[in-house]
Structures are given as C-alpha cells and as structure tokens.
Scaffold this motif. Sequence first.
Motif, short mmCIF file in Angstrom:
data_model
loop_
_atom_site.label_atom_id
_atom_site.label_comp_id
_atom_site.label_asym_id
_atom_site.label_seq_id
_atom_site.Cartn_x
_atom_site.Cartn_y
_atom_site.Cartn_z
N THR A 93 0.80 -1.23 0.00
CA THR A 93 0.00 0.00 0.00
C THR A 93 0.83 1.27 0.00
OG1 THR A 93 -1.71 -1.20 1.21
CG2 THR A 93 -1.88 1.20 1.17
N PHE A 94 1.97 1.24 0.67
CA PHE A 94 2.78 2.45 0.77
C PHE A 94 4.16 2.29 0.16
CE2 PHE A 94 -0.45 2.86 4.05
CZ PHE A 94 -0.86 4.18 3.90
N GLY A 95 4.28 1.34 -0.74
CA GLY A 95 5.55 1.15 -1.43
C GLY A 95 6.72 0.91 -0.49
N GLY A 96 6.44 0.33 0.66
CA GLY A 96 7.52 -0.02 1.58
C GLY A 96 7.89 1.10 2.55
N SER A 97 7.26 2.24 2.44
CA SER A 97 7.62 3.37 3.31
C SER A 97 6.78 3.40 4.58
CB SER A 97 7.44 4.68 2.54
OG SER A 97 7.42 5.77 3.46
N ALA A 98 7.39 2.99 5.67
CA ALA A 98 6.68 3.01 6.96
C ALA A 98 6.38 4.44 7.36
CB ALA A 98 7.52 2.32 8.03
N LEU A 99 7.23 5.36 6.92
CA LEU A 99 6.99 6.76 7.25
C LEU A 99 5.67 7.24 6.67
CD1 LEU A 99 7.91 9.48 8.36
CD2 LEU A 99 9.05 9.90 6.18
N LYS A 100 5.44 6.95 5.41
CA LYS A 100 4.18 7.35 4.78
C LYS A 100 2.99 6.77 5.53
CE LYS A 100 5.62 8.08 -0.01
NZ LYS A 100 5.53 7.54 -1.39
N LEU A 101 3.13 5.52 5.93
CA LEU A 101 2.04 4.89 6.67
C LEU A 101 1.76 5.63 7.96
CD1 LEU A 101 0.80 1.55 7.33
CD2 LEU A 101 2.18 2.33 9.23
N VAL A 102 2.79 5.95 8.70
CA VAL A 102 2.61 6.63 9.98
C VAL A 102 2.01 8.02 9.77
CG1 VAL A 102 3.81 7.62 11.95
CG2 VAL A 102 4.43 5.35 11.13
N MET A 103 2.52 8.71 8.77
CA MET A 103 1.99 10.04 8.48
C MET A 103 0.50 9.97 8.17
SD MET A 103 4.77 12.07 8.54
CE MET A 103 4.69 13.45 7.40
N GLN A 104 0.14 9.00 7.35
CA GLN A 104 -1.26 8.84 6.97
C GLN A 104 -2.10 8.47 8.19
OE1 GLN A 104 -3.24 9.44 4.39
NE2 GLN A 104 -3.87 7.58 3.46
N ALA A 105 -1.58 7.57 9.01
CA ALA A 105 -2.33 7.11 10.19
C ALA A 105 -2.56 8.26 11.16
CB ALA A 105 -1.59 5.97 10.87
N LEU A 106 -1.56 9.11 11.32
CA LEU A 106 -1.70 10.21 12.26
C LEU A 106 -2.39 11.41 11.64
CD1 LEU A 106 1.79 10.16 14.02
CD2 LEU A 106 -0.38 9.20 14.79
N GLY A 107 -2.15 11.61 10.35
CA GLY A 107 -2.66 12.80 9.70
C GLY A 107 -4.15 12.81 9.50
N SER A 108 -4.67 11.77 8.90
CA SER A 108 -6.09 11.77 8.53
C SER A 108 -6.91 11.02 9.56
CB SER A 108 -6.25 11.12 7.17
OG SER A 108 -5.87 9.76 7.24
N GLN B 110 13.67 -0.28 11.67
CA GLN B 110 14.76 0.69 11.61
C GLN B 110 14.24 2.00 11.03
OE1 GLN B 110 17.68 0.90 12.62
NE2 GLN B 110 18.77 2.36 11.33
N THR B 111 14.25 3.04 11.83
CA THR B 111 13.75 4.34 11.37
C THR B 111 14.87 5.38 11.47
OG1 THR B 111 11.62 3.72 12.33
CG2 THR B 111 11.87 5.98 11.59
N SER B 112 15.10 6.10 10.41
CA SER B 112 16.20 7.06 10.37
C SER B 112 15.87 8.30 11.19
CB SER B 112 16.49 7.46 8.93
OG SER B 112 15.46 8.31 8.47
N ALA B 113 16.91 9.02 11.57
CA ALA B 113 16.74 10.25 12.35
C ALA B 113 15.91 11.25 11.58
CB ALA B 113 18.11 10.84 12.69
N ASP B 114 16.11 11.29 10.29
CA ASP B 114 15.37 12.23 9.47
C ASP B 114 13.87 11.93 9.51
OD1 ASP B 114 15.28 14.39 7.49
OD2 ASP B 114 14.56 12.80 6.16
N GLU B 115 13.54 10.66 9.41
CA GLU B 115 12.14 10.27 9.45
C GLU B 115 11.53 10.57 10.81
OE1 GLU B 115 11.75 6.59 6.33
OE2 GLU B 115 12.57 6.18 8.32
N LEU B 116 12.30 10.30 11.86
CA LEU B 116 11.81 10.60 13.21
C LEU B 116 11.52 12.09 13.34
CD1 LEU B 116 14.17 8.33 15.35
CD2 LEU B 116 11.79 7.94 14.72
N ALA B 117 12.40 12.91 12.77
CA ALA B 117 12.20 14.36 12.84
C ALA B 117 10.91 14.75 12.12
CB ALA B 117 13.40 15.07 12.21
#
Lengths: 141, 141
Positions: A93-108, B110-117
């Motif tokens: 769903t997010f092309g492997g980016s956990a960051l995008k997932l977290v952003m989406q989960a928290l954002g919307s 594993q989450t990078s410092a940049d992503e955490l920021a």
Amino acid sequence: MSKAPPPKPTDSELEILHVLWQHGPATVRAINDHLSQRRQAEVGYTTTLKILQLMLEKGLVRRDDADRSHVYRAAVREQETQGLLLDKFVDATFGGSALKLVMQALGSRQTSADELAQIRRLLNDIEIQNSTPNPNDDDRA
Amino acid sequence: MSKAPPPKPTDSELEILHVLWQHGPATVRAINDHLSQRRQAEVGYTTTLKILQLMLEKGLVRRDDADRSHVYRAAVREQETQGLLLDKFVDATFGGSALKLVMQALGSRQTSADELAQIRRLLNDIEIQNSTPNPNDDDRA
DNA sequence: TTGCAACTACGAAGCGTTTCGTAATATCTT
DNA sequence: AAGATATTACGAAACGCTTCGTAGTTGCAA
C-alpha cells in the motif's frame, strides 16, 4: 534448515487468533460463540471448526485433543504476526515506506493528546537508542 | 442518494493504481511493461487488460477509448485509497487502534533520524491544531 | 489489396478462502 | 441399554481473484 514458518493468516484466521490471544486456549464452541458475538450474524459451528483444522495444518494453532472437545491455542505470537502483516501491508500500500504509513495514520485521523504523548515517548526512546549504541551489540544473536 | 463509492482495490488492482499514480494516464501496453519490470516474471498482456476492464466496471479507473489503444487513468486518489485500505487494515489487524499500529511500525523497525524528525514535526502540527481550533471550521466542505 | 502485427473482448480454468451439509463417533441422560 | 445430543472429520459448493487462450477487429506495411 529450519521448518517453514507459519504463513500469513487470512482474515478469518486472524479473527480467530484475536480471540485466542485475548482469551487464551479455548474449545471450538467457545471460539465460535465469541465470533458470533463479534459479528452481525451467527457463525456456523462447522465453519469455525473447519478453519481451525486448516489453521492446525498451517501451524497457526496447536490443539490438545486429550478430551473429546479439543482445545485450541495460538501457535504464533500477536506482535510477530502483526509485524508480519504490517510488512506486507506497507509494501503493498505504501511502497515499503513506513513513514508514509505513519503520516497517513496520524494525519487523517483523530488522535487524542494521550496517544500523541505515548508516541512522543516512543520517539524519545528510539532516539536515545540510536545515539547511544550498546557496545555489547555484538553479543546479540 | 449518492453513487456507490469505488470498492477497495485488490492487490493486483493496487499495483496498477500505483503505476497510474506515479506515471499518469497510460495504455495497457505501458502499464503491462511497468508491471513486468516491477515483478520477477513477465505479466501476460491480456491479464493486465482483463484487470483494467474489471477496474473500469468497479469505477477504479476511467478510460479514453478515442484511439485504438485505450488510455486508462486512475479514478481514485492515492491518499484517499490508502486511507481506506489503512482503515480496514487497522480494524482487522490491530482491533481498530491506530496507536498500536504506529507503535508497531516505529518500534520493530529501523527508522532514520530524518524520518523521526518528520514525525515529530507532524506531532507538533497536530497538537497545535488541537489546542487552537479554527473558528472558521464550519466553512470547510 | 493482401497479410501481418497489435489490440480488445470474452470465456473459462485454477486457486485459495469461506461456508455449510452430512456422516461417523463419542458422551450424556433417562 | 437406548435414544438424544454434542463433537469431529470430510467433501463439496459458492465466491472472488488471477491468469491465460482464443476469437474478432483494427491499422499498417509490403
């Protein structure tokens, strides 16, 4: 060579695992009652039984068949299973980016102040761990 | 009465949507080439065509059939679709708790410092929004 | 114009999941 | 002991998804 790990559970299997994780080992009857309560409609008894038999073959549950009513229990851990499913989901769903997932989960989504605080605490823990690596890490398996 | 919203895309459909979101409108040939590149093996041309035809019926894509080679484009937005899938996933896997999902995503990974920021920045934004509600929220659609 | 190449439409097979009916077996009750 | 009840095992149907083969059509090139 290690034995094949249990496969990704299906939706129905996951529902049953939730019951087992929450209530511990249970008979088909008890599991079926929980499922029927969770859902809108009644679940067929033999349906639950069948799924449990398939889950047994897949290694997702174990059973104690000493008594006439067999007792099933989860053979996979909740966190590990969720992590496995999460990996697949993030990839698909997010092309492997956990960051995008977290952003989406928290954002919307409506997130309470308490929950936000918990996440902040987790972020702190992670950063501390990243900045002060354990010198004994080599010992880890 | 509103028209039925597009349903949850399947895995294959989602893969195609990713191609369309990333590259814009495309022919079956172009989409199929992208898919074949993404995966291990070659994807049958008519397989991709068939899925696109089903997606058209479901309202997930639109097509321009003015030319002989039809051109397909996404009919659903990336963020909305991901949000929809995320909701289902959170319900099925984490019992509806977005917090648990985020903790798992950040904790066992594993989450990078940049992503955490970036996440920290998002948390700040959310808290500001929560503490200073916009009196003109009513105007929003 | 004739033949080749590309494209669309369609049907169907294969697969996994879910559901349920039925038969066989064991337990309980009277 | 006999009948009713609960449980397990098993097969199969129904459904959705994915894949592919085939037929029909269109456009292009020789």
